[in-house]
Design an enzyme around this catalytic site. Structure first.
Site, short mmCIF file in Angstrom:
data_model
loop_
_atom_site.label_atom_id
_atom_site.label_comp_id
_atom_site.label_asym_id
_atom_site.label_seq_id
_atom_site.Cartn_x
_atom_site.Cartn_y
_atom_site.Cartn_z
N ILE A 584 0.81 -1.22 0.00
CA ILE A 584 0.00 0.00 0.00
C ILE A 584 0.84 1.26 0.00
O ILE A 584 0.34 2.36 -0.08
CB ILE A 584 -0.99 0.03 1.18
N GLY A 585 2.14 1.10 0.10
CA GLY A 585 2.96 2.31 0.08
C GLY A 585 4.42 1.95 0.26
O GLY A 585 4.77 0.78 0.41
N GLY A 587 7.70 3.11 2.53
CA GLY A 587 8.25 3.91 3.62
C GLY A 587 9.74 4.09 3.39
O GLY A 587 10.29 3.58 2.42
N GLU A 588 10.37 4.80 4.32
CA GLU A 588 11.80 5.06 4.17
C GLU A 588 12.58 3.75 4.25
O GLU A 588 13.61 3.58 3.62
CB GLU A 588 12.26 6.00 5.29
N GLY A 590 11.29 0.51 3.70
CA GLY A 590 10.85 -0.62 2.88
C GLY A 590 9.38 -0.47 2.58
O GLY A 590 8.75 0.54 2.93
N GLU A 591 8.81 -1.53 1.96
CA GLU A 591 7.40 -1.43 1.58
C GLU A 591 6.48 -1.40 2.81
O GLU A 591 6.81 -1.96 3.84
CB GLU A 591 6.99 -2.65 0.74
N VAL A 592 5.34 -0.75 2.64
CA VAL A 592 4.27 -0.85 3.65
C VAL A 592 3.17 -1.68 2.99
O VAL A 592 2.77 -1.39 1.86
CB VAL A 592 3.71 0.54 4.03
N ASP A 703 6.17 16.14 14.91
CA ASP A 703 5.82 16.14 13.49
C ASP A 703 4.32 15.92 13.32
O ASP A 703 3.88 15.14 12.49
CB ASP A 703 6.63 15.06 12.75
N1 ADE Z 1 -0.14 3.43 5.90
C1 ADE Z 1 0.77 3.45 6.89
N2 ADE Z 1 0.25 2.90 8.00
C2 ADE Z 1 -1.00 2.53 7.71
C3 ADE Z 1 -2.04 1.91 8.45
N3 ADE Z 1 -1.86 1.60 9.71
N4 ADE Z 1 -3.19 1.67 7.85
C4 ADE Z 1 -3.35 2.02 6.56
N5 ADE Z 1 -2.43 2.60 5.82
C5 ADE Z 1 -1.26 2.85 6.38
#
Ligand code: ADE
Length: 937
Positions: A584-585, A587-588, A590-592, A703
């Site tokens: 889904i994304g 991060g710095e 690795g993958e999320v 932040d």
């Molecule tokens: N992106 C980063 N952390 C998340 C999370 N806990 N739920 C959904 N998207 C995210």
């Protein structure tokens, strides 16, 4: 290719600009109307594909460049497909074909290009599928264009065979649904075995993602370039794992390949519990320098350790005794007759005391050194030998050993002096011991002694002997005497009862005991308690929560070993409980991913999984897990919940609750204008409540911004992204300040920007900015102003105006959060109760009027003159009056021309910014376009 109905497509071979032949299919019936010319491909096997890509390369003639063809000439053609299981004999029926797309050219060529022999080649790719039959045909429909089809490439994407973490993963075709991943289990390479099930996930574009688990090389094999290679002769590997083959330890060898263990050289051995990594060892050489020291009742044997311990540390000694008659070979064993202290066998010190021996006898003692491999050697044992004659002594004592008096700690003894001695008595030796313990000795010149330092109410055994120049006499018989008791020595549980009974002097002692008791409990505090205590003492940060017990947050950096913090604050999750579903994304680190977490006895839940990509250094792993150590300390409905971590296998992961709507800023941008003010205030209330919890815990976020708030399916907002400095490294909004820190300028309080004074009060400033982001549906604070301009305008007193439709009360709260003096800003607890009041009283949330014509309510000012006075612009009173602005209502509806004119006047006279302390008031008063104009200056 098979021809279609019209036979209009021609197979033509042309030469390209390099004079190489190009085979093409061409059609160019642009003069005639109603063209319907089909070209069909051969049957194409689907193979493993589900989704197929068709890449077309073609040239197309520009209709405008052909005279007399308007109306009939086209610049597109159509692409179709038809799935079948049969590879042959399928008659072409256009009606069976499904249209994929109309294909237009990005570049068409003209007559001139033809003359110049310029080929304007177009490339178009289309997705086809999912395809379920064994194969398919492609068909190209011309409806009156001038086309040359140069090539058609049909392919599918796959994650190619790969080796990862000593496991092989086969060619894998991705799912048709491009957002879900195919989980593939790897097979360990030869001579490797599974540690954690090796897995990879195949993404839609044919990329392998998120490696999990691994294989390791078996015993006797080491990893070289991704495969397991046998250890060479002379090397070994005793355990499966990511370790290299090692050279055989000293005194061992391996002849063949792939040795798990090295064999010992002759004369060397490995004890049962010796690890394979240990050198082979041998029995020790005998003890050296054996001597004795004899007195009346004690024979002390002493020796030096052997010159060769055999390479081991488990050295012990055995003593054997032989009593020999006048004939040296008439000896008999005598261990049982004598007493050895501490014993005859398994001695660890190079000394033994022998007692109860007879006077006038010859004893031979053999001392043998032994170690853990002595029993394995068939060599005859070597010993150190000494012979002792016990002929000696001084005058023995006669009469009784009398107790004169006793106290709790002392006993006074006396005895009769021997009457006739050939040699003068040098002194007496009093031996005593607690009936159950080792003895002590006391030397006394007089025939009496006070033996002190004893325990109260304890029985002691005493005997005495004389010493002359000839040595000691034998000991007198044993006498048993008891010391007296004393209440102050009672056990701690009775200390208090005792204290009341004892004399004042002794009370001091009781007090000491009690103090020591409390010290003891302090010393027993856990390391975490201490850290909390230190934190509170050192920082004066003890939090006062009425009627409730408060924890403070523990900074993982206070741990010498950060892994300890991870253990203390997080739960280790077995990776087999995690199912990764999609990425889904990024991060710095690795993958999320999103996925599911199973917990025995509980319902499976949706989780987000942050992974640490391979090849990290220790510092990155520490920084990555630090967020988990922080998050694991929190438990609040508006703080993202940590489910656990995976640290014992690769990849390292942080598992948190899944938030369906992702981050707040993008969520609001996607739903611009969709929510009621009450809904927005509800979100803000949640964030404030989470922040109140954090500030109560003593945690400063640093932040806080809408991008770091996550939203779930019920619109509950939760604060996320913890980790202090790391957070700022990770945040694309964070910029370096002149002092070198990296700070998200637009969200940060001035004192934090200028001298890094971060506190819950600076978090409150950021909270004001989050309020503004929420009320403007994700607008960027200060729009496109540069960071430098933002800093300058804030310094000058300027503050963001109310977003469109924002209730006055909320903007007032924002302004309150943005007070320069940090102690004047509201506390999060105040913010929560203020928002609660607004929610309970929705009429307080009526929005600011948006356009002239609506009523405005400014109770603070009576007249335009007062207002101009209050903003130090009294000199403009006459201008305002002359222009007809004689009520605040009319000021609020000032025309754009007048607003621009006033704005320019302020700029020209240097009043803008200089007087901007008052501009806040001003901005709240004038129409929005004017405030925006001022702001974007
Ligand atoms: N992106 C980063 N952390 C998340 C999370 N806990 N739920 C959904 N998207 C995210």
């Amino acid at each position: 290719a098979a021809r279609g109905e019209s036979d209009a497509w021609d197979a033509i071979t042309e030469m390209d600009e390099h004079n190489r032949p190009i085979h093409t299919f061409q059609v160019c019936n642009v003069m005639e109307p109603n063209q319907n010319n089909w070209l069909r491909s051969n049957w194409i096997s689907r193979q493993a594909a589900q989704k197929v890509y068709v890449e077309l390369r073609f040239t197309l003639r520009d209709c405008n460049s052909i005279p007399w063809v308007s109306g009939t000439c086209k610049e597109t053609f159509n692409l179709f497909y038809h799935e079948t299981d049969e590879a042959h004999g399928v008659k072409f029926r256009p009606a069976q074909y499904t249209k994929i797309d109309t294909i237009a050219a990005d570049e068409s060529f003209t007559q001139m290009d033809l003359g110049d022999r310029i080929l304007k080649l177009n490339t178009e790719v289309r997705e086809v599928g999912p395809i379920n039959r064994k194969g398919f045909y492609l068909a190209f429909q011309d409806i009156g264009a001038c086309i040359a089809l140069v090539s058609v490439r049909v392919y599918y994407k796959k994650c190619p065979f790969t080796l990862r973490n000593l496991a092989s993963f086969p060619d894998t075709v991705p799912r048709v649904d491009s957002s879900s991943l195919v989980e593939v289990r790897g097979a360990c390479v030869d001579h490797a075995e599974e540690r954690d099930t090796p897995k990879l996930f195949c993404g839609a574009d044919g990329d392998w993602l998120v490696p999990l688990g691994r294989c390791v090389c078996s015993v006797g094999y080491e990893e070289i370039d991704g495969s397991c290679v046998a250890c060479r002769p002379g090397f070994y590997k005793a355990y499966a794992g990511n370790i290299k083959c090692s050279k055989c330890p000293p005194h061992s060898f391996s002849y063949g390949d792939a040795s798990a263990i090295c064999r010992c050289e002759k004369g060397f051995f490995r004890a049962e519990k010796d690890p394979p990594t240990m050198a082979c060892t041998r029995p020790p050489s005998p003890p050296r320098n054996l001597i004795f020291n004899l007195n009346d009742t004690c024979l002390l044997l002493e020796w030096s350790p052997p010159s060769d311990t055999g390479g081991r540390r488990d050295l012990t000694y055995n003593v054997q005794c032989k009593r020999c008659g006048p004939e040296p070979d008439h000896c008999q064993l005598c261990e049982d007759e004598l007493r050895f202290l501490p014993g005859p066998l398994g001695l660890t010190n190079a000394t033994v005391t022998v007692m109860d021996f007879s006077a006038h006898a010859n004893y031979t003692f053999e001392i043998e050194s032994l170690n853990g491999v002595s029993d394995m050697s068939s060599f005859p044992r070597q010993v150190a030998i000494i012979t002792v004659s016990t002929d000696q002594g001084g005058p023995s004592l006669v009469g009784t050993l009398k107790k004169d008096w006793a106290s709790p700690n002392s006993i006074a003894l006396s005895w009769q002096q021997p009457e006739q001695t050939t040699l003068p008595i040098i002194d007496y030796e009093v031996k005593y011991y607690e009936k159950v313990l080792k003895y002590s000795v006391y030397d006394s010149k007089a025939p009496s002694v006070i033996v002190s330092g004893l325990k109260p109410a304890t029985w002691y055994v005493f005997s005495v002997r004389t010493r002359t120049a000839a040595g000691y006499s034998s000991y007198s018989p044993k006498y048993e005497y008891e010391t007296t008791g004393d209440c102050k020595y009672l056990r701690p549980s009775t200390v208090l009862i005792c204290c009341t009974a004892v004399r004042p002097k002794n009370r001091v002692f009781c007090m000491t005991l009690i103090i020591c008791h409390s010290w003891y409990f302090k010393a027993k505090m856990t390391s975490e308690d201490k850290r909390r205590a230190n934190y509170q003492n050192g920082h004066g940060k003890s939090i006062k929560l009425p009627l409730s017990f408060s924890f403070t947050y523990v900074d993982p950096d206070t741990y010498e070993d950060p892994t300890q913090a991870v253990h203390e604050f997080t739960k280790e999750i077995d990776p087999s409980r995690i199912r990764i579903e999609r990425v889904i994304g990024a991060g710095e680190f690795g993958e999320v991913c999103s996925g599911r977490l199973r917990t025995p006895g509980k319902k499976e839940i949706a989780v987000a999984i942050k992974t640490l990509k391979g090849g990290y250094v220790e510092r990155q792993r520490r920084d990555f897990l630090r967020e988990a150590s922080i998050m694991g300390q929190f438990d609040h409905p508006n703080i993202i919940r940590l489910e656990g971590v995976v640290t014992k296998s690769r990849p390292v992961m942080i598992v948190v609750e899944y938030m369906e709507n992702g981050s707040l800023d993008s969520f609001l941008r996607q739903h611009d204008g969709h929510f009621t003010v009450i809904q927005l205030v509800g979100m803000l209330r949640g964030i404030a409540s989470g922040m109140k919890y954090l500030s109560d815990m003593g945690y400063v976020h640093r932040d806080l911004a809408a991008r770091n708030i996550l939203v779930n399916s019920n619109l509950v907002c939760k604060v996320s992204d913890f980790g202090l400095s790391r957070v700022l490294e990770d945040d694309p909004e964070a910029a370096y300040t002149t002092t070198g820190g990296k700070i998200p300028i637009r969200w940060t309080a001035p004192e934090a920007i200028s001298y890094r004074k971060f506190s819950s009060a600076s978090d409150a400033w950021s909270y004001g900015i989050v309020m503004w982001e929420v009320m403007s549906y994700g607008e960027r604070p200060y729009w496109e102003m540069s960071n430098q301009d933002v800093i300058l305008s804030i310094e000058e007193g300027y503050r963001l105006p109310a977003p469109m439709g924002c209730p006055v009360a909320l903007h007032q709260l924002m302004l309150h959060c943005w007070q320069k003096e940090r102690n004047h800003r509201p506390k999060f607890t105040d913010i929560v109760s203020f928002l609660d009041k607004l929610i309970r009283n929705p009429s307080s949330l009526l929005p600011l009027p948006e356009s002239p014509g609506e009523e405005m309510d400014y109770p603070m000012f009576i007249s335009v003159g007062d207002w101009l006075d209050s903003i130090k612009m009294s000199q403009y009173k006459s201008n305002f009056m002359a222009a007809g602005y004689n009520t605040l209502d009319s000021v609020a509806r000032m025309s754009i021309d007048h607003a621009v004119c006033l704005y320019n006047h302020l700029i020209k006279n240097g009043l803008f910014l200089k007087r901007s302390l008052n501009l806040n008031w001003y901005c709240n008063m004038v129409p929005r376009y004017f405030t925006t104009l001022l702001l974007t200056h």
